[in-house]
Design a protein around this motif. Structure first.
Motif, PDB file in Angstrom:
ATOM      1  N   ALA A 167     -20.632  -5.502   4.843  1.00 30.63           N
ATOM      2  CA  ALA A 167     -20.761  -4.148   5.376  1.00 30.63           C
ATOM      3  C   ALA A 167     -21.254  -3.188   4.289  1.00 30.63           C
ATOM      4  CB  ALA A 167     -19.421  -3.679   5.930  1.00 30.63           C
ATOM      5  N   PHE A 168     -20.719  -3.326   3.092  1.00 29.79           N
ATOM      6  CA  PHE A 168     -21.145  -2.473   1.989  1.00 29.79           C
ATOM      7  C   PHE A 168     -22.601  -2.734   1.630  1.00 29.79           C
ATOM      8  CE2 PHE A 168     -21.851  -1.774  -2.566  1.00 29.79           C
ATOM      9  CZ  PHE A 168     -21.565  -0.413  -2.644  1.00 29.79           C
ATOM     10  N   ASP A 169     -23.007  -3.997   1.577  1.00 28.85           N
ATOM     11  CA  ASP A 169     -24.388  -4.335   1.227  1.00 28.85           C
ATOM     12  C   ASP A 169     -25.368  -3.760   2.245  1.00 28.85           C
ATOM     13  OD1 ASP A 169     -23.556  -5.678  -1.007  1.00 28.85           O
ATOM     14  OD2 ASP A 169     -23.631  -7.668  -0.086  1.00 28.85           O
ATOM     15  N   VAL A 170     -25.013  -3.844   3.526  1.00 26.91           N
ATOM     16  CA  VAL A 170     -25.883  -3.307   4.574  1.00 26.91           C
ATOM     17  C   VAL A 170     -26.034  -1.791   4.423  1.00 26.91           C
ATOM     18  CG1 VAL A 170     -26.068  -2.865   7.055  1.00 26.91           C
ATOM     19  CG2 VAL A 170     -25.458  -5.152   6.227  1.00 26.91           C
ATOM     20  N   LEU A 171     -24.897  -1.132   4.186  1.00 28.98           N
ATOM     21  CA  LEU A 171     -24.923   0.322   4.018  1.00 28.98           C
ATOM     22  C   LEU A 171     -25.746   0.709   2.797  1.00 28.98           C
ATOM     23  CD1 LEU A 171     -23.819   3.080   4.984  1.00 28.98           C
ATOM     24  CD2 LEU A 171     -21.873   2.711   3.463  1.00 28.98           C
ATOM     25  N   ARG A 172     -25.530   0.026   1.692  1.00 29.24           N
ATOM     26  CA  ARG A 172     -26.248   0.325   0.451  1.00 29.24           C
ATOM     27  C   ARG A 172     -27.742   0.061   0.585  1.00 29.24           C
ATOM     28  NH1 ARG A 172     -24.726  -3.412  -4.439  1.00 29.24           N
ATOM     29  NH2 ARG A 172     -25.689  -4.861  -2.964  1.00 29.24           N
ATOM     30  N   ASN A 173     -28.105  -1.064   1.201  1.00 26.24           N
ATOM     31  CA  ASN A 173     -29.519  -1.401   1.358  1.00 26.24           C
ATOM     32  C   ASN A 173     -30.229  -0.405   2.276  1.00 26.24           C
ATOM     33  OD1 ASN A 173     -29.183  -3.618  -0.299  1.00 26.24           O
ATOM     34  ND2 ASN A 173     -28.858  -5.054   1.390  1.00 26.24           N
ATOM     35  N   HIS A 174     -29.521   0.030   3.314  1.00 21.79           N
ATOM     36  CA  HIS A 174     -30.111   1.018   4.219  1.00 21.79           C
ATOM     37  C   HIS A 174     -30.361   2.335   3.468  1.00 21.79           C
ATOM     38  CE1 HIS A 174     -30.969   3.188   7.920  1.00 21.79           C
ATOM     39  NE2 HIS A 174     -30.113   4.110   7.542  1.00 21.79           N
ATOM     40  N   ALA A 175     -29.392   2.733   2.653  1.00 28.09           N
ATOM     41  CA  ALA A 175     -29.551   3.962   1.874  1.00 28.09           C
ATOM     42  C   ALA A 175     -30.715   3.826   0.891  1.00 28.09           C
ATOM     43  CB  ALA A 175     -28.250   4.268   1.125  1.00 28.09           C
ATOM     44  N   ARG A 176     -30.815   2.671   0.239  1.00 26.35           N
ATOM     45  CA  ARG A 176     -31.884   2.460  -0.735  1.00 26.35           C
ATOM     46  C   ARG A 176     -33.250   2.468  -0.058  1.00 26.35           C
ATOM     47  NH1 ARG A 176     -29.522  -2.447  -4.580  1.00 26.35           N
ATOM     48  NH2 ARG A 176     -28.157  -1.135  -5.892  1.00 26.35           N
ATOM     49  N   SER A 177     -33.366   1.817   1.097  1.00 31.21           N
ATOM     50  CA  SER A 177     -34.649   1.743   1.782  1.00 31.21           C
ATOM     51  C   SER A 177     -35.123   3.119   2.241  1.00 31.21           C
ATOM     52  CB  SER A 177     -34.557   0.798   2.987  1.00 31.21           C
ATOM     53  OG  SER A 177     -33.669   1.315   3.963  1.00 31.21           O
ATOM     54  N   ASN A 178     -34.166   4.013   2.457  1.00 34.65           N
ATOM     55  CA  ASN A 178     -34.507   5.374   2.862  1.00 34.65           C
ATOM     56  C   ASN A 178     -34.495   6.353   1.683  1.00 34.65           C
ATOM     57  OD1 ASN A 178     -34.637   5.638   6.048  1.00 34.65           O
ATOM     58  ND2 ASN A 178     -33.065   4.121   5.551  1.00 34.65           N
ATOM     59  N   ARG A 179     -34.252   5.790   0.491  1.00 38.50           N
ATOM     60  CA  ARG A 179     -34.228   6.578  -0.740  1.00 38.50           C
ATOM     61  C   ARG A 179     -33.260   7.760  -0.636  1.00 38.50           C
ATOM     62  NH1 ARG A 179     -40.684   6.801  -2.446  1.00 38.50           N
ATOM     63  NH2 ARG A 179     -40.953   4.527  -2.641  1.00 38.50           N
ATOM     64  N   ARG A 180     -32.052   7.445  -0.234  1.00 41.57           N
ATOM     65  CA  ARG A 180     -31.023   8.473  -0.072  1.00 41.57           C
ATOM     66  C   ARG A 180     -29.731   8.012  -0.720  1.00 41.57           C
ATOM     67  NH1 ARG A 180     -30.068   9.906   5.844  1.00 41.57           N
ATOM     68  NH2 ARG A 180     -28.982  11.641   4.860  1.00 41.57           N
ATOM     69  N   PRO A 181     -28.891   8.939  -1.179  1.00 39.46           N
ATOM     70  CA  PRO A 181     -27.595   8.562  -1.747  1.00 39.46           C
ATOM     71  C   PRO A 181     -26.729   7.896  -0.688  1.00 39.46           C
ATOM     72  CG  PRO A 181     -28.162  10.830  -2.324  1.00 39.46           C
ATOM     73  CD  PRO A 181     -29.136  10.401  -1.276  1.00 39.46           C
ATOM     74  N   ILE A 182     -25.998   6.902  -1.082  1.00 38.17           N
ATOM     75  CA  ILE A 182     -25.196   6.151  -0.129  1.00 38.17           C
ATOM     76  C   ILE A 182     -24.134   7.018   0.546  1.00 38.17           C
ATOM     77  CG2 ILE A 182     -23.543   5.349  -1.874  1.00 38.17           C
ATOM     78  CD1 ILE A 182     -23.389   2.698  -0.326  1.00 38.17           C
ATOM     79  N   HIS A 183     -23.598   7.994  -0.193  1.00 38.25           N
ATOM     80  CA  HIS A 183     -22.552   8.824   0.404  1.00 38.25           C
ATOM     81  C   HIS A 183     -23.099   9.722   1.511  1.00 38.25           C
ATOM     82  CE1 HIS A 183     -23.542  12.736  -1.468  1.00 38.25           C
ATOM     83  NE2 HIS A 183     -23.948  12.024  -2.484  1.00 38.25           N
ATOM     84  N   GLU A 184     -24.396  10.096   1.415  1.00 35.85           N
ATOM     85  CA  GLU A 184     -25.002  10.903   2.480  1.00 35.85           C
ATOM     86  C   GLU A 184     -25.145  10.083   3.758  1.00 35.85           C
ATOM     87  OE1 GLU A 184     -28.657  12.710   1.433  1.00 35.85           O
ATOM     88  OE2 GLU A 184     -27.789  14.064  -0.076  1.00 35.85           O
ATOM     89  N   VAL A 185     -25.606   8.846   3.608  1.00 35.98           N
ATOM     90  CA  VAL A 185     -25.741   7.958   4.767  1.00 35.98           C
ATOM     91  C   VAL A 185     -24.368   7.683   5.365  1.00 35.98           C
ATOM     92  CG1 VAL A 185     -26.492   5.679   5.542  1.00 35.98           C
ATOM     93  CG2 VAL A 185     -27.822   6.923   3.819  1.00 35.98           C
TER      94      VAL A 185
END
Length: 206
Positions: A167-185
Motif C-alpha cells: 500500500a505504501f509503495d503504491v501511494l509513493r509511486n503514484h505521488a512520484r509519477s505525478n511529481r507531488r509530495p506523498i503527504h499531499e496525495v
C-alpha cells in the motif's frame, strides 16, 4: 556584530524623550544599524506598515499608547521582536517585561558603552527564538504529514486487501509519477474518502 556589511539590521526606536531618542540613534547608526525613530506608539505603527524592523526598542512609559501596549500589539499582530527601555529596574517591571516576551531590557539613563552590546544580544536572542519557532512549526507539519500518510496507507490496505508495504509503495509511486509530495496525495485521498462517507450517510437516510 549582527549587522553585516551588506545587510543592516533595522531597529525601530520608540521614545517620547527626544534626547534619549537622538542619543540611541547616533550610537546605533555608528554601529552600522539602520534606524527608524518614533516619538509615540501611533507613529511606530505607521512606520511598521511601511518598513518592518528586525527589532523594536520601546520606552515603557509614554503618553497615549504605552510601551507595554505597543509590545502587546507587536506580539499579537506582527511577530516583531522587541526590547524595553525604562527609567526603573524594579523587579516587578522587569517581570512584566519578560511576561510580555521582551528579548532585552535597558535602564535609563542608558550606559553608552552597553547600548550596542545589549542590542546585539537582544537581536541574537530574537533570532534564536525565530529559529526555534520555525523548527517547531516544521516539526508539527512533519508529524501531521506523517499521520496523513500512515492513515492513507491504512485506507488503501483496507480497500484493496493489501499489506502495508504494498500500500505504501503504491501511494509513493503514484505521488512520484505525478511529481507531488506523498503527504499531499495522502491528504487528498483521505478527503475523498471523507466525502464518500458523507454521501453514504445521505443515501442511508433515504
Amino acid at each position: 556584530m549582527l549587522a553585516s556589511a551588506n545587510i543592516k539590521s533595522r531597529i525601530l526606536l520608540v521614545d517620547d524623550d527626544e534626547f534619549t531618542l537622538t542619543l540611541l540613534s547616533r550610537i546605533l547608526e555608528k554601529a552600522d544599524y539602520e534606524i527608524f525613530q518614533a516619538e509615540c506608539g501611533e507613529d511606530a505603527l505607521n512606520i511598521i506598515l511601511m518598513q518592518e524592523p528586525d527589532i523594536a526598542l520601546l520606552d515603557i512609559n509614554m503618553p497615549g499608547m504605552s510601551g507595554l501596549d505597543l509590545a502587546n500589539h507587536l506580539r499579537l499582530e506582527t511577530g516583531i521582536p522587541f526590547m524595553f527601555l525604562s527609567a526603573t529596574s524594579d523587579a516587578e517591571i522587569v517581570k512584566q517585561a519578560v511576561e510580555y516576551g521582551a528579548v532585552g531590557y535597558m535602564v535609563k539613563p542608558v550606559d553608552v558603552l552597553n547600548i550596542v552590546p545589549t542590542v546585539e544580544a537582544s537581536l541574537a536572542r530574537a533570532k534564536e527564538i525565530k529559529q526555534l519557532k520555525k523548527s517547531e512549526l516544521n516539526l508539527t507539519s512533519a508529524l501531521a504529514s506523517g499521520r496523513e500518510t500512515s492513515m492513507a496507507v491504512g485506507l488503501l490496505m483496507t480497500k484493496f486487501q493489501s499489506d502495508r508495504q504494498v500500500a505504501f509503495d503504491v501511494l509513493r509511486n503514484h505521488a512520484r509519477s505525478n511529481r507531488r509530495p506523498i503527504h499531499e496525495v495522502a491528504s487528498e485521498l483521505l478527503q475523498a474518502e471523507e466525502a464518500i462517507n458523507q454521501f453514504k450517510k445521505l443515501f442511508s437516510a433515504k
